[in-house]
Scaffold this motif. Structure first.
Motif, short mmCIF file in Angstrom:
data_model
loop_
_atom_site.label_atom_id
_atom_site.label_comp_id
_atom_site.label_asym_id
_atom_site.label_seq_id
_atom_site.Cartn_x
_atom_site.Cartn_y
_atom_site.Cartn_z
N VAL A 31 0.88 -1.17 0.00
CA VAL A 31 0.00 0.00 0.00
C VAL A 31 0.91 1.22 0.00
O VAL A 31 1.88 1.26 0.76
CB VAL A 31 -0.92 0.01 1.24
N PRO A 32 0.67 2.21 -0.85
CA PRO A 32 1.53 3.40 -0.83
C PRO A 32 1.54 4.06 0.55
O PRO A 32 0.57 3.92 1.32
CB PRO A 32 0.89 4.32 -1.87
N ARG A 33 2.61 4.74 0.88
CA ARG A 33 2.62 5.52 2.11
C ARG A 33 1.40 6.43 2.11
O ARG A 33 1.19 7.19 1.17
CB ARG A 33 3.89 6.36 2.21
N SER A 34 0.59 6.33 3.13
CA SER A 34 -0.69 7.04 3.11
C SER A 34 -1.14 7.38 4.51
O SER A 34 -0.89 6.65 5.47
CB SER A 34 -1.76 6.19 2.40
N VAL A 35 -1.85 8.52 4.61
CA VAL A 35 -2.33 9.01 5.88
C VAL A 35 -3.79 9.43 5.71
O VAL A 35 -4.19 9.94 4.65
CB VAL A 35 -1.48 10.19 6.38
N CYS A 36 -4.59 9.19 6.74
CA CYS A 36 -6.01 9.55 6.72
C CYS A 36 -6.31 10.50 7.86
O CYS A 36 -5.92 10.25 9.01
CB CYS A 36 -6.87 8.30 6.83
N GLY A 37 -6.97 11.61 7.55
CA GLY A 37 -7.45 12.54 8.56
C GLY A 37 -8.95 12.73 8.41
O GLY A 37 -9.52 12.49 7.34
#
Length: 262
Positions: A31-37
Motif C-alpha cells: 500500500v503506498p505511504r498514506s495518511v487519513c485525517g
C-alpha cells in the motif's frame, strides 16, 4: 490521524470502509505511504485537520523529497455517516490525482476538510492522502460479476501507465475474465493500445505508447491472478464484491483504492 500503510486499522465508522479496508490489505500486498485525517464537526477556522495538526505535518512529509523536486500525492475524500456503522459512504470519493508539492497538496486537503466541517449533522469527511505511484502499468479489478456468466468471475482491465481518473485509462485496455474458484483465466483479450498516461512536472498527460508495446499484454498471467487474489481478500474485508485500483511499479503491485460495489 491514521497511517494506513502501517496497518493502523482505523474503525470503518470513523474513516469509512474504503480507508479501513486499505489499511487491512497492507498485510497482503503493498500500500503506498498514506495518511487519513477526519473532519469531525463544524469549525470557525480551519488551519489543520480538526484536533490533529499531525495530519497536515504528514501530508507535508509525503510531498517533500530529498533534493529540489517536490513529490506528488493522490488525495481522496469520502463522506461518512457514523450512524451507518461504516456500512457505506454517503457520496464520493472525490479524487485529485498527482498533486505536486506541499502547497498544492495542503490546499486540496484543506478544501476537502472544509467541506467536511460544513456538515451540520453527524456526517464527517475522511481524507486519504497517499504517495503517488508512477505506474508502469495500472489495473482495475471487479471481484465478482455474474451476469451474463453462469458463475461469478472477476473482471480485470489493465493498461500501460497511470489511470488518470483512478479507473479510466487513456484508451483501450487488456481485459481478462478470471474464475474465482481456481483463478483460471477464462477469457483474455489483448487490446491494441496506442496511448498511455504519464506523470510530468506539470501534471498527468497522455503520450503515444511505443509501437513495440501496443499489441503486447501489459501484465503476465500470474500478475493478473495475483490481483484477483488480492480482490478476494478485499471482499472479506468489506463483506461485499469490490472494485480495486492497482498500480504495478518495478514488478511490485500497490493497492491504491478499494471500494464495495453493489
Amino acid at each position: 490521524m491514521y497511517l494506513l500503510h502501517r496497518g493502523a486499522q482505523p474503525p470503518a465508522r470513523v474513516v469509512g470502509p474504503e480507508a479501513a479496508a486499505l489499511s487491512g490489505l497492507r498485510n497482503w500486498c503493498a500500500v503506498p505511504r498514506s495518511v487519513c485525517g477526519v473532519a469531525h464537526a463544524p469549525s470557525a477556522v480551519l488551519d489543520a485537520a480538526p484536533g490533529d495538526d499531525r495530519f497536515l505535518d504528514y501530508v507535508r512529509e509525503l510531498t517533500q523529497r530529498d533534493g529540489a523536486q517536490d513529490a506528488a500525492v493522490d488525495v481522496r475524500a469520502v463522506t461518512v455517516d457514523p450512524a451507518t456503522a461504516g456500512a457505506g459512504r454517503i457520496e464520493g470519493p472525490r479524487v485529485s490525482r498527482h498533486v505536486v508539492g506541499p502547497n498544492d497538496a495542503l490546499a486540496v486537503v484543506r478544501d476537502y476538510l472544509a467541506r467536511g466541517v460544513a456538515f451540520r449533522s453527524s456526517r464527517r469527511t475522511a481524507v486519504v492522502v497517499e504517495e503517488f505511484i508512477a505506474a508502469d502499468a495500472s489495473a482495475q479489478v471487479v471481484s465478482g460479476v455474474r451476469e451474463p456468466f453462469a458463475e461469478k468471475v472477476a473482471v480485470v482491465k489493465a493498461a500501460h501507465g497511470v489511470c488518470a481518473g483512478g479507473t479510466d485509462h487513456a484508451g483501450a485496455a487488456d481485459t481478462y475474465l478470471v474464475r474465482r474458484t481456481d483463478l483460471n483465466i477464462l477469457v483474455e483479450w489483448i487490446a491494441e493500445k496506442h496511448r498511455q498516461v504519464v506523470p510530468t512536472p506539470s501534471g498527468l498527460t497522455e503520450r503515444p505508447l511505443p509501437a513495440a508495446l501496443r499489441n503486447r499484454p501489459c501484465l503476465t498471467e500470474e500478475q493478473i491472478r495475483d490481483m484477483v487474489r488480492i480482490s478476494l481478500v478485499a471482499e472479506v474485508e468489506l463483506g461485499l464484491p469490490v472494485r480495486l485500483e492497482l498500480a504495478w511499479k518495478n514488478g511490485a503491485v500497490y493497492v491504491l483504492w478499494c471500494e464495495a460495489v453493489a
